[in-house]
Design a protein around this motif. Structure first.
Motif, PDB file in Angstrom:
ATOM      1  N   LEU A  38      73.777 -56.982  14.100  1.00 15.22           N
ATOM      2  CA  LEU A  38      73.495 -55.696  14.749  1.00 15.22           C
ATOM      3  C   LEU A  38      72.791 -54.756  13.773  1.00 15.22           C
ATOM      4  O   LEU A  38      71.788 -54.120  14.110  1.00 15.22           O
ATOM      5  CB  LEU A  38      74.801 -55.076  15.253  1.00 15.22           C
ATOM      6  CG  LEU A  38      74.749 -53.603  15.684  1.00 15.22           C
ATOM      7  CD1 LEU A  38      73.805 -53.420  16.860  1.00 15.22           C
ATOM      8  CD2 LEU A  38      76.142 -53.114  16.063  1.00 15.22           C
ATOM      9  N   GLY A  51      75.746 -52.330  22.289  1.00 13.43           N
ATOM     10  CA  GLY A  51      76.459 -53.067  23.331  1.00 13.43           C
ATOM     11  C   GLY A  51      77.816 -52.475  23.658  1.00 13.43           C
ATOM     12  O   GLY A  51      78.765 -53.193  23.976  1.00 13.43           O
ATOM     13  N   GLU A  53      84.022 -45.224  28.887  1.00 15.14           N
ATOM     14  CA  GLU A  53      85.175 -44.398  29.250  1.00 15.14           C
ATOM     15  C   GLU A  53      86.508 -44.986  28.793  1.00 15.14           C
ATOM     16  O   GLU A  53      87.567 -44.499  29.146  1.00 15.14           O
ATOM     17  CB  GLU A  53      85.193 -44.142  30.769  1.00 15.14           C
ATOM     18  CG  GLU A  53      83.978 -43.361  31.273  1.00 15.14           C
ATOM     19  CD  GLU A  53      83.740 -42.065  30.500  1.00 15.14           C
ATOM     20  OE1 GLU A  53      84.719 -41.345  30.200  1.00 15.14           O
ATOM     21  OE2 GLU A  53      82.570 -41.775  30.173  1.00 15.14           O
ATOM     22  N   THR A  72      77.187 -59.985  24.366  1.00 14.11           N
ATOM     23  CA  THR A  72      76.058 -59.068  24.390  1.00 14.11           C
ATOM     24  C   THR A  72      76.056 -58.205  23.138  1.00 14.11           C
ATOM     25  O   THR A  72      76.596 -57.119  23.124  1.00 14.11           O
ATOM     26  CB  THR A  72      76.130 -58.148  25.612  1.00 14.11           C
ATOM     27  OG1 THR A  72      77.423 -57.535  25.601  1.00 14.11           O
ATOM     28  CG2 THR A  72      75.920 -58.891  26.883  1.00 14.11           C
ATOM     29  N   THR A  73      75.490 -58.753  22.077  1.00 14.60           N
ATOM     30  CA  THR A  73      75.461 -57.975  20.852  1.00 14.60           C
ATOM     31  C   THR A  73      74.444 -56.863  20.943  1.00 14.60           C
ATOM     32  O   THR A  73      74.713 -55.716  20.644  1.00 14.60           O
ATOM     33  CB  THR A  73      75.089 -58.857  19.650  1.00 14.60           C
ATOM     34  OG1 THR A  73      75.265 -60.193  20.027  1.00 14.60           O
ATOM     35  CG2 THR A  73      75.911 -58.469  18.462  1.00 14.60           C
ATOM     36  N   GLU A 107      73.520 -42.336  24.813  1.00  9.94           N
ATOM     37  CA  GLU A 107      73.302 -43.498  25.663  1.00  9.94           C
ATOM     38  C   GLU A 107      72.543 -44.597  24.911  1.00  9.94           C
ATOM     39  O   GLU A 107      72.920 -45.773  24.961  1.00  9.94           O
ATOM     40  CB  GLU A 107      72.507 -43.079  26.906  1.00  9.94           C
ATOM     41  CG  GLU A 107      73.006 -43.720  28.181  1.00  9.94           C
ATOM     42  CD  GLU A 107      72.490 -42.955  29.386  1.00  9.94           C
ATOM     43  OE1 GLU A 107      71.459 -43.391  29.924  1.00  9.94           O
ATOM     44  OE2 GLU A 107      73.093 -41.919  29.751  1.00  9.94           O
ATOM     45  N   GLU A 135      73.818 -48.331  24.063  1.00  4.98           N
ATOM     46  CA  GLU A 135      73.030 -49.489  24.490  1.00  4.98           C
ATOM     47  C   GLU A 135      72.760 -50.408  23.299  1.00  4.98           C
ATOM     48  O   GLU A 135      72.972 -51.621  23.371  1.00  4.98           O
ATOM     49  CB  GLU A 135      71.685 -49.031  25.078  1.00  4.98           C
ATOM     50  CG  GLU A 135      71.755 -48.462  26.490  1.00  4.98           C
ATOM     51  CD  GLU A 135      72.166 -49.508  27.529  1.00  4.98           C
ATOM     52  OE1 GLU A 135      71.918 -50.710  27.287  1.00  4.98           O
ATOM     53  OE2 GLU A 135      72.759 -49.107  28.547  1.00  4.98           O
ATOM     54  N   ALA A 136      72.309 -49.811  22.210  1.00  4.35           N
ATOM     55  CA  ALA A 136      71.905 -50.605  21.048  1.00  4.35           C
ATOM     56  C   ALA A 136      73.083 -51.380  20.455  1.00  4.35           C
ATOM     57  O   ALA A 136      72.900 -52.442  19.869  1.00  4.35           O
ATOM     58  CB  ALA A 136      71.290 -49.697  19.989  1.00  4.35           C
ATOM     59  N   MET A 159      78.435 -44.371  16.800  1.00  2.00           N
ATOM     60  CA  MET A 159      78.535 -42.961  16.448  1.00  2.00           C
ATOM     61  C   MET A 159      77.547 -42.609  15.339  1.00  2.00           C
ATOM     62  O   MET A 159      76.855 -41.595  15.397  1.00  2.00           O
ATOM     63  CB  MET A 159      79.953 -42.600  16.011  1.00  2.00           C
ATOM     64  CG  MET A 159      80.152 -41.106  15.950  1.00  2.00           C
ATOM     65  SD  MET A 159      81.482 -40.601  14.841  1.00  2.00           S
ATOM     66  CE  MET A 159      80.665 -40.815  13.280  1.00  2.00           C
ATOM     67  N   ARG A 213      81.899 -51.602  16.354  1.00  2.00           N
ATOM     68  CA  ARG A 213      80.589 -51.354  16.965  1.00  2.00           C
ATOM     69  C   ARG A 213      80.512 -49.931  17.506  1.00  2.00           C
ATOM     70  O   ARG A 213      79.451 -49.307  17.496  1.00  2.00           O
ATOM     71  CB  ARG A 213      80.303 -52.377  18.071  1.00  2.00           C
ATOM     72  CG  ARG A 213      79.839 -53.713  17.489  1.00  2.00           C
ATOM     73  CD  ARG A 213      79.339 -54.647  18.555  1.00  2.00           C
ATOM     74  NE  ARG A 213      80.442 -55.164  19.348  1.00  2.00           N
ATOM     75  CZ  ARG A 213      80.428 -55.224  20.675  1.00  2.00           C
ATOM     76  NH1 ARG A 213      79.376 -54.806  21.343  1.00  2.00           N
ATOM     77  NH2 ARG A 213      81.470 -55.695  21.321  1.00  2.00           N
ATOM     78  N   GLN A 256      85.020 -54.579  18.637  1.00  2.00           N
ATOM     79  CA  GLN A 256      84.470 -53.552  19.533  1.00  2.00           C
ATOM     80  C   GLN A 256      84.534 -52.183  18.870  1.00  2.00           C
ATOM     81  O   GLN A 256      83.595 -51.399  18.925  1.00  2.00           O
ATOM     82  CB  GLN A 256      85.271 -53.507  20.838  1.00  2.00           C
ATOM     83  CG  GLN A 256      85.051 -54.714  21.730  1.00  2.00           C
ATOM     84  CD  GLN A 256      85.997 -54.699  22.920  1.00  2.00           C
ATOM     85  OE1 GLN A 256      87.151 -54.272  22.811  1.00  2.00           O
ATOM     86  NE2 GLN A 256      85.507 -55.148  24.057  1.00  2.00           N
ATOM     87  N   ALA A 263      77.992 -49.712  25.829  1.00  2.00           N
ATOM     88  CA  ALA A 263      77.822 -48.840  26.995  1.00  2.00           C
ATOM     89  C   ALA A 263      78.885 -49.109  28.062  1.00  2.00           C
ATOM     90  O   ALA A 263      79.365 -48.182  28.711  1.00  2.00           O
ATOM     91  CB  ALA A 263      76.421 -49.017  27.581  1.00  2.00           C
ATOM     92  N   ASP A 264      79.264 -50.387  28.206  1.00  2.00           N
ATOM     93  CA  ASP A 264      80.255 -50.722  29.235  1.00  2.00           C
ATOM     94  C   ASP A 264      81.642 -50.178  28.896  1.00  2.00           C
ATOM     95  O   ASP A 264      82.526 -50.118  29.745  1.00  2.00           O
ATOM     96  CB  ASP A 264      80.354 -52.238  29.406  1.00  2.00           C
ATOM     97  CG  ASP A 264      79.026 -52.828  29.858  1.00  2.00           C
ATOM     98  OD1 ASP A 264      78.205 -52.053  30.405  1.00  2.00           O
ATOM     99  OD2 ASP A 264      78.806 -54.036  29.650  1.00  2.00           O
ATOM    100  N   TRP A 285      82.015 -47.331  16.146  1.00  2.00           N
ATOM    101  CA  TRP A 285      81.758 -46.456  14.989  1.00  2.00           C
ATOM    102  C   TRP A 285      80.295 -46.515  14.569  1.00  2.00           C
ATOM    103  O   TRP A 285      79.699 -45.497  14.212  1.00  2.00           O
ATOM    104  CB  TRP A 285      82.659 -46.838  13.811  1.00  2.00           C
ATOM    105  CG  TRP A 285      84.069 -46.375  13.984  1.00  2.00           C
ATOM    106  CD1 TRP A 285      85.170 -47.140  14.228  1.00  2.00           C
ATOM    107  CD2 TRP A 285      84.553 -45.024  13.937  1.00  2.00           C
ATOM    108  NE1 TRP A 285      86.292 -46.361  14.327  1.00  2.00           N
ATOM    109  CE2 TRP A 285      85.949 -45.057  14.155  1.00  2.00           C
ATOM    110  CE3 TRP A 285      83.932 -43.791  13.733  1.00  2.00           C
ATOM    111  CZ2 TRP A 285      86.742 -43.912  14.173  1.00  2.00           C
ATOM    112  CZ3 TRP A 285      84.713 -42.648  13.751  1.00  2.00           C
ATOM    113  CH2 TRP A 285      86.097 -42.710  13.971  1.00  2.00           C
ATOM    114  N   GLU A 292      78.354 -60.882  13.699  1.00  2.00           N
ATOM    115  CA  GLU A 292      77.843 -60.092  14.809  1.00  2.00           C
ATOM    116  C   GLU A 292      77.443 -58.688  14.335  1.00  2.00           C
ATOM    117  O   GLU A 292      76.379 -58.167  14.676  1.00  2.00           O
ATOM    118  CB  GLU A 292      78.931 -59.997  15.888  1.00  2.00           C
ATOM    119  CG  GLU A 292      78.521 -59.192  17.099  1.00  2.00           C
ATOM    120  CD  GLU A 292      79.732 -58.937  17.989  1.00  2.00           C
ATOM    121  OE1 GLU A 292      80.063 -59.819  18.773  1.00  2.00           O
ATOM    122  OE2 GLU A 292      80.328 -57.849  17.866  1.00  2.00           O
ATOM    123  N   ASP A 317      69.296 -55.775  13.375  1.00  2.00           N
ATOM    124  CA  ASP A 317      68.509 -55.323  14.528  1.00  2.00           C
ATOM    125  C   ASP A 317      68.079 -53.872  14.350  1.00  2.00           C
ATOM    126  O   ASP A 317      66.935 -53.508  14.620  1.00  2.00           O
ATOM    127  CB  ASP A 317      69.341 -55.411  15.819  1.00  2.00           C
ATOM    128  CG  ASP A 317      69.547 -56.842  16.266  1.00  2.00           C
ATOM    129  OD1 ASP A 317      68.709 -57.698  15.910  1.00  2.00           O
ATOM    130  OD2 ASP A 317      70.545 -57.097  16.975  1.00  2.00           O
TER     131      ASP A 317
END
Lengths: 352, 269
Positions: free
Chosen positions: B183, B130, B136, A3-4, B123, B127-128, B154, B149, B146, B132-133, B151, B179, B186
């Motif tokens: 992003l 990926g 925490e 999920t990019t 948020e 989301e943008a 932020m 992404r 990860q 959000a999951d 950073w 990836e 996008d």
């Protein structure tokens, strides 16, 4: 990672885990406030029989000079406890701010020259004017601490990038070492200085009464309040100078300002109680272990944990060698060192 | 997105006694992806740091919408220009949500603390990207891809129209490099962000750049659309590398195929 990207459609709001954690953190602060009240009460009433809140209040509102209990509480215990609370807060916050601003997990006001600066000023005073009473040392100690910290900052500020964390640590070590030689040199040749230093050098709350409290409380209060509003800056600086700048901080100015606050905090603590180690070093780590690295939480936790630790150590020191007492500085070292080692072993404290 | 004009005029940057970038003029095309390439030590990161006002100009100026950035309030610049440095440091134990939230700094003030607007921005940024999951999770528990992404999230939470990134793909494997660049594309296309990236990989640079800047010895050798400016001479000049340029079979953009001393089966094109 499959999920990019996802379109930013409003997702069903999950119960924010962060909000739950906030509630837990607030509860923690309330509990710690309660603990601080209990420890302060114990510090005031320790060893006096049949003393309750009413006796404490009466010793101020309806003072009976013939009552030993009231006199002890009014003239010795209450000022000692208040100084303990303020000095504890100042030491803890001073350590937290210094660790934050230098990104050095071992930073503690003493490595920035404050302790040796205060000591050096006091031995020089004794050499020039002869031995004085404890509350005369307060101003000299404060000035010495401030001058040494300023010197450290000035030395570290040479060069284009200004006072970087590494240069601060090096300058602090160098200035402290230089001052230590000065102290040793004077103490070796001046018996008065040796005798006074022998006692002063071990941080203590003993015989700290109203005169000293009257001298230093404004510095404590201003320093503590100022420290509590630096959380946002420290949170930015924690991400490195580059990101802090990109986020709109003026890094050099912020760092200088935080240093002034640390100087006020550490200077007043060392002036009032002599050098007390460990609180500034350990408590911020303890606070982070409890509430995480967000300074908006770390600072309030440090604010409450530090005086609890200092007063508890002071109480222990009064209990173990009755009717004499062991200075709080010694107790903290004895308890603090193993506790710190335990903390280091359990968590990897390092990166700030 | 409002349009912005970030440019350098006669800009000289350096450390200690050495000028790294000298008398350079450049304009960042608004709403596009600009990629800066060049050999090691050519001054590309220095230029990016200068544009992000991390370095004070020796001479000349960096202008944001016509005003020298040094004269603007730092927080005002931080609302327009964001930066992701090459090796950002995260404090121990910090969670993803906390880290992303720190991007909100310039939007808060002494009296204006955390607001619902901040929550929404954090948020949206997660989301943008990926992430959000992961909200925490502590940063230290994440993989390199990860983490990068997070950073970027932020920098997004900072909500700036321009985002500058210094070699964001450095420690990533090829999958995560692609990836991350997808992003960023996008973000450029969906949110209209102007993006400036310093990149090592010439072929990815050619594929993802709208505007390519090739630097050598602190100066710009050539700039423009990759297909307009990339040829074997440029690669030889900028990187000192003999190569063939072929069309990228996937994107049609120029692809640089190096000719080393070994394994060379065909004569130069």
């Amino acid at each position: 990672m499959t999920t990019t990207t996802r379109p930013p459609t409003p997702s069903p709001a999950p119960a924010r885990a962060g909000a739950v954690a906030d509630v837990a953190r607030i509860t923690g602060l309330v509990v710690l406030t309660g603990v601080l009240v209990v420890v302060a009460f114990a510090s005031i009433t320790l060893g006096t029989r049949g003393v309750g809140v009413s006796t404490i209040i009466r010793s101020f509102t309806d003072y009976d000079p013939d009552s030993t209990a009231q006199t002890v509480i009014r003239e010795l215990r209450v000022p000692r406890t208040i100084i303990g609370i303020l000095a504890g807060m100042a030491l803890g916050l001073g350590g937290a701010l210094l660790q934050g601003v230098t990104r050095n997990p071992l930073a503690d006001p003493s490595i920035m020259g404050t302790t040796n600066g205060a000591s050096a000023a006091i031995v020089v005073t004794i050499m020039v004017f002869g031995a004085q009473s404890l509350h005369t040392y307060v101003w000299f100690g404060f000035l010495g601490a401030a001058a040494a910290t300023f010197l450290v900052y000035a030395v570290a500020s040479f060069g284009r990038e200004g006072a970087t964390p590494v240069k601060l640590a090096l300058a602090g070590a160098a200035v402290s070492a230089g001052l230590y030689s000065l102290i040793t040199g004077i103490v070796m040749t001046n018996l008065d200085a040796l005798n006074e230093m022998r006692v002063w050098q071990v941080g203590s709350l003993a015989s700290r009464g109203w005169p000293i409290l009257h001298q230093v409380w404004p510095f404590f209060v201003v320093g503590i309040l100022a420290a509590l509003v630096t959380a946002r800056w420290l949170n930015g600086l924690a991400l490195g100078d580059d990101i802090a700048t990109a986020l709109g901080q003026r890094v050099a100015r912020t760092r200088g300002l935080v240093f002034v606050i640390v100087t006020v905090l550490a200077g007043s603590a060392v002036a009032a109680c002599g050098p007390i180690v460990f609180v500034g070093l350990v408590v911020p780590h303890l606070a982070r272990a409890i509430c995480g690295p967000d300074y908006r939480w770390t600072l309030p936790y440090t604010l409450l944990l530090s005086p609890i630790l200092l007063l508890a150590a002071d109480i222990v020191g009064r209990l173990v060698m009755r009717p004499g007492e062991l200075q709080v500085g010694v107790v903290l070292g004895v308890i603090g060192a193993p506790a710190f080692i335990l903390l280091v072993r359990r968590r990897n404290l390092a990166e700030l | 997105m409002t349009s912005h004009d970030l440019r350098a005029e006669d800009l000289t940057l350096g450390y200690a006694d050495v000028d790294i970038v000298s008398h350079l003029d450049v304009q960042v095309p608004d709403g596009r992806i600009t990629v800066i390439v060049g050999a090691n030590a050519c001054g590309k990161s220095t230029l990016l740091r200068g544009l992000a006002r991390l370095l004070k100009p020796r001479s000349g100026a960096v202008l944001l919408d016509g005003k020298a950035v040094q004269d603007l309030r730092s927080v005002d610049v931080a609302k327009v220009v964001g930066l992701l440095p090459q090796t950002p440091v995260a404090p121990d134990g910090i969670t993803v949500a906390d880290l992303v939230g720190r991007g909100r700094y310039p939007h808060q003030g002494f009296f204006r603390r955390w607001s619902p607007e901040d929550d929404a921005a954090v948020e949206a940024a997660m989301e943008a990207t990926g992430t959000a999951d992961l909200a925490e999770r502590p940063i230290s528990a994440l993989s390199g891809g990860q983490r990068q992404r997070v950073w970027v999230a932020m920098a997004l939470a900072q909500d700036t129209d321009l985002v500058l990134l210094d070699e964001p793909t450095t420690y990533l494997d090829i999958t995560h490099q692609v990836e991350l660049l997808d992003l960023l594309t996008d973000l450029n296309r969906a949110h209209g962000k102007t993006i400036v990236i310093v990149l090592h990989d010439l072929n990815l640079a050619c594929r993802y750049a709208d505007h390519l800047i090739a630097m050598k010895s602190g100066a710009i050798v050539r700039e423009g659309a990759p297909q307009d400016i990339i040829d074997a001479d440029l690669v030889s000049d900028v990187f000192g590398l003999s190569s063939d340029i072929v069309p990228d079979p996937v994107s049609g953009t120029p692809m640089v195929v190096p000719r080393g001393r070994h394994h060379v089966a065909t004569p130069a094109l």
